[in-house]
Design an enzyme around this catalytic site. Structure first.
Site, mmCIF file in Angstrom:
data_model
loop_
_atom_site.group_PDB
_atom_site.id
_atom_site.type_symbol
_atom_site.label_atom_id
_atom_site.label_comp_id
_atom_site.label_asym_id
_atom_site.label_seq_id
_atom_site.Cartn_x
_atom_site.Cartn_y
_atom_site.Cartn_z
ATOM 1 N N ASP A 258 -0.439 1.654 -6.273
ATOM 2 C CA ASP A 258 -0.995 0.355 -5.662
ATOM 3 C C ASP A 258 -2.444 0.236 -5.512
ATOM 4 O OD1 ASP A 258 0.532 -2.154 -5.311
ATOM 5 O OD2 ASP A 258 -0.150 -2.115 -3.173
ATOM 6 N N GLU B 175 -9.133 -3.927 1.821
ATOM 7 C CA GLU B 175 -7.924 -3.350 1.380
ATOM 8 C C GLU B 175 -8.228 -2.145 0.456
ATOM 9 O OE1 GLU B 175 -4.869 -6.204 0.592
ATOM 10 O OE2 GLU B 175 -4.271 -5.018 -0.924
ATOM 11 N N GLU C 232 1.512 -12.214 -3.715
ATOM 12 C CA GLU C 232 1.065 -11.940 -2.281
ATOM 13 C C GLU C 232 2.518 -12.209 -1.624
ATOM 14 O OE1 GLU C 232 -1.424 -10.624 -2.158
ATOM 15 O OE2 GLU C 232 -3.385 -11.926 -1.773
ATOM 16 N N GLU D 177 7.086 -7.062 -9.848
ATOM 17 C CA GLU D 177 7.309 -6.384 -8.595
ATOM 18 C C GLU D 177 8.435 -5.435 -8.320
ATOM 19 O OE1 GLU D 177 5.035 -6.360 -6.340
ATOM 20 O OE2 GLU D 177 3.979 -7.984 -6.791
#
Ligand SMILES: Cc1ncc(CNC=O)c(N)n1
Length: 721
Positions: free
Chosen positions: A537, A579, A631, A710
């Site tokens: 990620d 992040e 998101e 995803e």
């Protein structure tokens, strides 16, 4: 010099036949029957095409010489084929390679060099297709995922089952070959999210002749999945030595249950054993099912003479190989393994006769005649099923799905590649009082069968957005529910996004309630999976930043400044800096060395999709919809790990907070509002401008793509492919 091909493998065969006819038309044998294979072919050939045609021509001559017992001459041509074909080459070279192997075996059998008993040993593997499937599991799975037609029949077929059992409180699915059970998950999700009636119990019975352990493992996965969905579930296995021993008393059927039968690429294994096939259908009929959904290989090699069979299978497998050439790279190991497997089937079909012919297929017309003889009634596939098929192929990478073609035959669907048939999908109802079983012999013995074809373009009959799928879900995210009261006017009118989420609820639940997330939530997460996710990620987020920047540029170019879109997007972009730093800290905390990680396949695919979204051909409306979805999946997933019932380990709470906190929820709502506004505008314009219809279509597809990526990303984190 750059080489390129203008001909498909099917075209190459047709040109080679035309050439063959021209050459031999003055001969003594009547070859006019070959004319029907010629059809029309393009006129301009590249250098590569010419070589391919030469090679194919040699193959045809070899076959013809073997068929007419001219073995010396056959040998010369076979040698040529062996010399110039290759299993590593183009699809024509590969097809010729495997067909040459098959002809060589036929040659050796006919000339007494080998006996059928002494023929290559792995053929016996063909007797145990289930075992073969397990040995080749990853390879087959990869092909299954990368070749659009399997996905099309899976989604459309399960949709037909979902519709048939929608009104039932107790559902019993009998699956004749459960494999990974992925198809069952579609049904489970649909039943779990359906409000009325609430399903009291879903029973799945898997039928098998070998591999009890594998079937039970699939059962465990499904049971776990059911638990996460809160779906009352029971899994049963019916093992028999041979399917002819199947008997309705082996199924634990209960009163009030609605039974559905699913058979995907299974029944053809029994064509060589007509009594067995007959008996299985009789047993299934006695379970009094509501529906039976059948996917089969749309090829006909069952009753034909050597010559006819040769051409039938040559065309059938050339489509298959062309599809692999289009969808997978030449060096792909999975592709090579599956091609080897197809090569074995080709050898069996071409070289063997009678009992030795294990691999047999029938087209829908023959299946239709067979099922009808049992009183089964062919039932039309619903619009929703066709829609699922359409949608799933639309979502294939790089638009490959567009070559997947749909044609209607009777009430059934034929899924093909560039117009050449590949699979049939049919839906059957059982009428208990009907049936003339003696008719079966017409199917297995020679006799004319009616074929009726209707040319049919599902795109012309289906409009995206106008078809309802019979599953209803709570479309408001947890964040929205939490915020009820705070932003009521935003929530009051539900926009396009909610409509789409309702329609694609299966996929949305798949992406936001993935076993990986559920394992975090219940504290059973595997540490190495978590670390894999973390490293991957990190790489993803670094690619994600330029994508967000590109959305900002599109907002600046395309949107009216008065809505404040840019601030929202800029806020998102700014927080990515933080992040990335967080990922670095978190990685060192867990001992994950970021500098040595390279992206895995699923990650690469997702990033490639981001690249597409960044391209100028994707406008602001589509980009912002995808952005929201990316998101929102994380928001919804991680918020679930912080819910009241969650048991998330303390050391993972911070991770979940990052995307599951209320601030991030608010930000996702702002993105959703922007996307809804843009989509609403597009649907108003769509009445007048075709381009706006296209935008809506593209946005819906982008939303689906995101959810699929995803799911793959989570799968990858858990060590899947
Ligand atoms: C695979 C994936 N999807 C969504 C997100 C959330 N967006 C930014 O952080 C993410 N980090 N990774």
């Amino acid at each position: 010099m750059a080489t390129f091909r203008t001909l498909s493998t099917g075209d190459v065969i047709r040109v080679a036949i035309a050439r063959y006819l021209k050459f031999y038309s003055h001969g003594f044998v009547d070859l006019s029957w070959l004319n029907r294979f010629c059809g029309s072919v393009p006129g301009n050939f590249s250098e590569e095409d010419v070589k391919d045609v030469e090679l194919m021509y040699c193959l045809l001559v070899s076959a013809e010489k073997i068929g007419s017992l001219q073995f010396d001459s056959a040998s010369t041509f076979l040698n040529q084929c062996e010399k110039f074909s290759s299993k590593y080459g183009s699809s024509v070279q590969r097809i010729v390679h495997y067909f040459t192997e098959a002809l060589r075996e036929k040659f050796d059998l006919e000339t007494g060099r080998i006996t059928s008993k002494g023929a290559k040993g792995e053929e016996n593997m063909l007797l145990y297709p289930e075992v073969m499937v397990v040995n080749l599991k990853p390879a087959l799975l990869a092909c299954f995922l990368e070749l659009p037609f399997y996905q099309a029949t899976r989604f459309a077929g399960m949709q037909a089952i979902i519709e048939s059992v929608a009104a039932a409180k107790r559902v019993h699915l009998i699956d004749l070959e459960i494999r990974s059970g992925a198809q069952c998950m579609l049904l489970m999700q649909a039943l779990a999210t359906q409000h009325e009636p609430q399903v009291e119990l879903l029973t799945i019975t898997a039928v098998g002749t070998t591999l009890r352990h594998e079937i039970e493992e699939t059962g465990k996965t499904l049971a776990y999945f059911a638990k996460t969905l809160n779906l009352p579930f029971s899994f049963k296995v019916v093992m028999v030595t041979s399917l002819k021993d199947l008997n309705e008393n082996l199924f634990e059927l209960h009163k009030g249950e609605v039974v559905a039968i699913h058979s995907s690429i299974t029944l053809h294994h029994m064509i060589r054993l007509p009594n067995c096939l007959e008996s299985v259908i009789r047993v299934l009929k006695n379970t009094n099912p509501q529906v039976m959904v059948v996917t089969e290989i749309e090829a006909n090699d069952n009753l034909l003479s050597f010559e006819d069979r040769f051409f039938e299978v040559l065309f059938y497998y050339s489509t298959f190989f062309d599809c692999m050439e289009d969808c997978m790279s030449r060096s792909d190991q999975n592709r090579m393994m599956v091609e080897e497997l197809l090569g074995q089937a080709i050898r069996n079909i071409i070289a063997n006769e009678g009992e030795e012919r294990i691999v047999r297929h029938m087209k829908i017309d023959a299946w239709r005649a067979f099922f009808s003889s049992f009183g089964l009634v062919e039932t039309e596939l619903s619009m929703s099923s066709l829609y699922q098929a359409e949608l799933v192929v639309k979502n294939f990478a790089c638009g490959k799905g567009k070559y997947c073609t749909f044609e209607k035959n009777g009430e059934s669907l034929i899924v093909g590649w560039k117009g050449s048939p590949h699979l049939s999908l049919s839906v059957w109802k059982f009428h208990q009082d009907k049936g003339r079983e003696g008719f079966i012999h017409h199917v297995f013995g020679p006799g004319p069968l009616s074929v009726y074809k209707v040319s049919w373009d599902p795109l012309s009959t289906l409009k995206l957005g106008s078809v309802s799928v019979p599953v209803s879900v709570s479309r408001r995210s947890t964040a929205e529910k939490k915020m009820e009261g705070k932003t009521r006017e935003d929530l009051e009118k539900s926009g396009m996004i909610d409509t789409w989420l309702g329609k694609h609820s299966l996929l949305y639940t798949g992406a936001t309630r993935h076993p990986f997330i559920l394992s975090i939530r219940d504290g059973t997460v595997d540490l190495s999976s978590f670390k894999t996710w973390l490293g991957q990620d990190y790489l993803f987020v670094r690619e994600f930043a330029p994508f967000v920047a590109s959305v900002l540029v599109k907002a600046w170019k395309e949107s009216d400044d008065s809505y404040g879109d840019r601030e929202v997007i800029l806020g998102g972009l700014a927080s990515l800096n933080d992040e990335v730093e967080w990922f670095k800290r978190e990685a060192s905390k867990w001992g994950v060395q970021l500098s040595s990680i390279s992206p895995q396949k699923a990650n690469e695919n997702y990033c490639r999709f981001l690249e597409y979204l960044m391209s100028p051909e994707v406008g602001y409306t589509v980009a912002i919809t995808a952005f929201w979805a990316i998101e929102a999946v994380y928001q919804e997933s991680f918020a679930h790990c912080l819910d009241d019932g969650a048991n998330t380990p303390r050391e993972l709470r911070e991770t979940c907070q990052r995307w599951g906190n209320d601030g991030f929820g608010q930000y996702c709502l702002s993105l959703k509002k922007i996307a809804n506004r843009r989509l609403e505008k597009a649907s108003e314009d769509a009445r007048l401008v075709d381009a706006s219809k296209e935008v809506l279509n593209k946005a819906e597809v982008a939303l689906i793509r995101v959810m699929e990526h995803e799911v793959e990303f989570w799968n990858m984190s858990r060590g899947g492919s």
